[in-house]
Motif scaffolding. Structure first.
Motif, PDB file in Angstrom:
ATOM      1  N   UNK A   1     -16.061  19.613 -50.566  1.00 43.42           N
ATOM      2  CA  UNK A   1     -15.611  19.834 -49.191  1.00 43.42           C
ATOM      3  C   UNK A   1     -14.136  19.492 -49.023  1.00 43.42           C
ATOM      4  N   UNK A   2     -13.683  18.431 -49.673  1.00 40.01           N
ATOM      5  CA  UNK A   2     -12.275  18.066 -49.561  1.00 40.01           C
ATOM      6  C   UNK A   2     -11.387  19.100 -50.254  1.00 40.01           C
ATOM      7  N   UNK A   3     -11.811  19.576 -51.414  1.00 41.20           N
ATOM      8  CA  UNK A   3     -11.041  20.610 -52.115  1.00 41.20           C
ATOM      9  C   UNK A   3     -10.979  21.873 -51.258  1.00 41.20           C
ATOM     10  N   UNK A   4     -12.107  22.239 -50.643  1.00 39.23           N
ATOM     11  CA  UNK A   4     -12.123  23.405 -49.751  1.00 39.23           C
ATOM     12  C   UNK A   4     -11.151  23.218 -48.592  1.00 39.23           C
ATOM     13  N   UNK A   5     -11.193  22.062 -47.979  1.00 43.79           N
ATOM     14  CA  UNK A   5     -10.303  21.780 -46.859  1.00 43.79           C
ATOM     15  C   UNK A   5      -8.838  21.884 -47.300  1.00 43.79           C
ATOM     16  N   UNK A   6      -8.517  21.287 -48.443  1.00 48.17           N
ATOM     17  CA  UNK A   6      -7.136  21.294 -48.932  1.00 48.17           C
ATOM     18  C   UNK A   6      -6.665  22.709 -49.256  1.00 48.17           C
ATOM     19  N   UNK A   7      -7.511  23.503 -49.874  1.00 42.34           N
ATOM     20  CA  UNK A   7      -7.091  24.831 -50.326  1.00 42.34           C
ATOM     21  C   UNK A   7      -7.256  25.924 -49.269  1.00 42.34           C
ATOM     22  N   UNK A   8      -8.164  25.725 -48.314  1.00 42.70           N
ATOM     23  CA  UNK A   8      -8.424  26.754 -47.298  1.00 42.70           C
ATOM     24  C   UNK A   8      -7.670  26.527 -45.999  1.00 42.70           C
ATOM     25  N   UNK A   9      -7.579  25.266 -45.597  1.00 43.27           N
ATOM     26  CA  UNK A   9      -7.174  24.984 -44.220  1.00 43.27           C
ATOM     27  C   UNK A   9      -5.907  24.142 -44.055  1.00 43.27           C
ATOM     28  N   UNK A  10      -5.625  23.229 -44.968  1.00 41.10           N
ATOM     29  CA  UNK A  10      -4.502  22.311 -44.734  1.00 41.10           C
ATOM     30  C   UNK A  10      -3.788  21.910 -46.023  1.00 41.10           C
ATOM     31  N   UNK A  11      -3.286  22.859 -46.780  1.00 43.94           N
ATOM     32  CA  UNK A  11      -2.606  22.477 -48.025  1.00 43.94           C
ATOM     33  C   UNK A  11      -1.403  21.579 -47.786  1.00 43.94           C
ATOM     34  N   UNK A  12      -0.730  21.726 -46.650  1.00 44.61           N
ATOM     35  CA  UNK A  12       0.445  20.912 -46.346  1.00 44.61           C
ATOM     36  C   UNK A  12       0.091  19.434 -46.234  1.00 44.61           C
ATOM     37  N   UNK A  13      -1.139  19.119 -45.806  1.00 45.62           N
ATOM     38  CA  UNK A  13      -1.550  17.715 -45.724  1.00 45.62           C
ATOM     39  C   UNK A  13      -1.632  17.078 -47.110  1.00 45.62           C
ATOM     40  N   UNK A  14      -1.774  17.871 -48.125  1.00 47.89           N
ATOM     41  CA  UNK A  14      -1.892  17.411 -49.509  1.00 47.89           C
ATOM     42  C   UNK A  14      -0.618  17.716 -50.311  1.00 47.89           C
ATOM     43  N   UNK A  15       0.418  18.209 -49.613  1.00 50.05           N
ATOM     44  CA  UNK A  15       1.679  18.604 -50.229  1.00 50.05           C
ATOM     45  C   UNK A  15       1.460  19.639 -51.331  1.00 50.05           C
ATOM     46  N   UNK A  16       0.580  20.612 -51.046  1.00 52.70           N
ATOM     47  CA  UNK A  16       0.281  21.694 -51.969  1.00 52.70           C
ATOM     48  C   UNK A  16       0.975  22.962 -51.493  1.00 52.70           C
ATOM     49  N   UNK A  17       1.460  23.737 -52.428  1.00 52.13           N
ATOM     50  CA  UNK A  17       2.047  25.033 -52.114  1.00 52.13           C
ATOM     51  C   UNK A  17       1.240  26.104 -52.807  1.00 52.13           C
TER      52      UNK A  17
ATOM     53  N   UNK B   1      -5.443  14.454 -54.726  1.00 50.40           N
ATOM     54  CA  UNK B   1      -6.770  13.880 -54.535  1.00 50.40           C
ATOM     55  C   UNK B   1      -6.839  12.429 -54.991  1.00 50.40           C
ATOM     56  N   UNK B   2      -6.038  12.067 -55.957  1.00 49.27           N
ATOM     57  CA  UNK B   2      -6.091  10.717 -56.520  1.00 49.27           C
ATOM     58  C   UNK B   2      -5.132   9.737 -55.856  1.00 49.27           C
ATOM     59  N   UNK B   3      -4.390  10.199 -54.861  1.00 51.12           N
ATOM     60  CA  UNK B   3      -3.394   9.360 -54.223  1.00 51.12           C
ATOM     61  C   UNK B   3      -3.957   8.067 -53.626  1.00 51.12           C
ATOM     62  N   UNK B   4      -5.091   8.150 -52.956  1.00 52.42           N
ATOM     63  CA  UNK B   4      -5.624   6.986 -52.246  1.00 52.42           C
ATOM     64  C   UNK B   4      -6.897   6.406 -52.860  1.00 52.42           C
ATOM     65  N   UNK B   5      -7.249   6.818 -54.066  1.00 53.51           N
ATOM     66  CA  UNK B   5      -8.441   6.321 -54.750  1.00 53.51           C
ATOM     67  C   UNK B   5      -9.682   6.380 -53.856  1.00 53.51           C
ATOM     68  N   UNK B   6      -9.845   7.500 -53.137  1.00 49.77           N
ATOM     69  CA  UNK B   6     -10.966   7.669 -52.200  1.00 49.77           C
ATOM     70  C   UNK B   6     -12.324   7.729 -52.883  1.00 49.77           C
ATOM     71  N   UNK B   7     -12.338   8.055 -54.155  1.00 49.22           N
ATOM     72  CA  UNK B   7     -13.614   8.291 -54.829  1.00 49.22           C
ATOM     73  C   UNK B   7     -14.004   7.160 -55.778  1.00 49.22           C
TER      74      UNK B   7
END
Length: 181
Positions: free
Chosen positions: A8-24, A40-46
């Motif tokens: 779900x997080x990968x979907x969110x990052x790639x579909x809806x908010x890449x800028x929140x993850x600094x993705x181009x 994804x590894x920035x905040x050790x969420x997993x």
């Protein structure tokens, strides 16, 4: 590892908010796998670092086939709501496609056709089971629409590859739509 949460997080990052993850994203929606992993590894969420193997797992094991990895890049296959237009590969659709919708939206669809609304493309299902599953996200008893994709395609409507269960279109006129149930 909570692979559902990761998917779900990968979907969110790639579909809806890449800028929140600094993705181009490139014109086809791809980003380098290393760039996504770094975000994804920035905040050790997993509780441990996410690896390429984890991304391969969610790509391979998801029943909805939301993502694909090609070489050293990853993308979401469909469902984008970002302002940038993601280019898709045109395909010849099956003769008939389906769309699950709400009773509330039915009148507008039968008058105006299927529009992408908040997404970049209209999402159509290759079978009724998938259409029902999609429709149930917003209505306990969804209306299933039948789309004469063969006629629409012959008349110039372009369809695009989504995944093995989803075909995309920019718009589908009401003249190609019937109510199945």
């Amino acid at each position: 590892m909570d692979y559902i949460k990761l998917s779900k997080e990968v979907s969110y990052a790639l579909r809806h908010a890449p800028w929140e993850y600094e993705l181009e994203l490139d014109s086809e929606g791809f980003v380098p796998v290393t760039q996504l992993l770094q975000a994804l590894n920035e905040n050790n969420r997993y509780g441990r670092p996410i690896t390429v193997s984890d991304l391969e797992h969610i790509t391979r094991c998801s029943d909805k086939k939301r993502h694909e990895i090609v070489g050293d890049k990853i993308r979401a296959l469909y469902g984008h709501s970002i302002p940038m237009h993601i280019s898709k590969e045109p395909v010849t659709p099956p003769d008939v496609l389906y769309h699950g919708t709400t009773h509330k939206a039915l009148g507008a669809i039968m008058n105006d056709g299927l529009k992408p609304m908040g997404r970049q493309y209209v999402h159509l299902s290759v079978d009724t089971d998938t259409a029902v599953q999609v429709g149930k996200r917003r209505d306990d008893e969804p209306v299933i629409l039948c789309i004469d994709a063969a006629k629409a395609c012959a008349d110039g409507i372009v369809f695009y590859k989504g995944n093995d269960k989803v075909v995309l279109a920019d718009y589908v006129s009401h003249k190609y739509i019937d109510i199945l149930k």
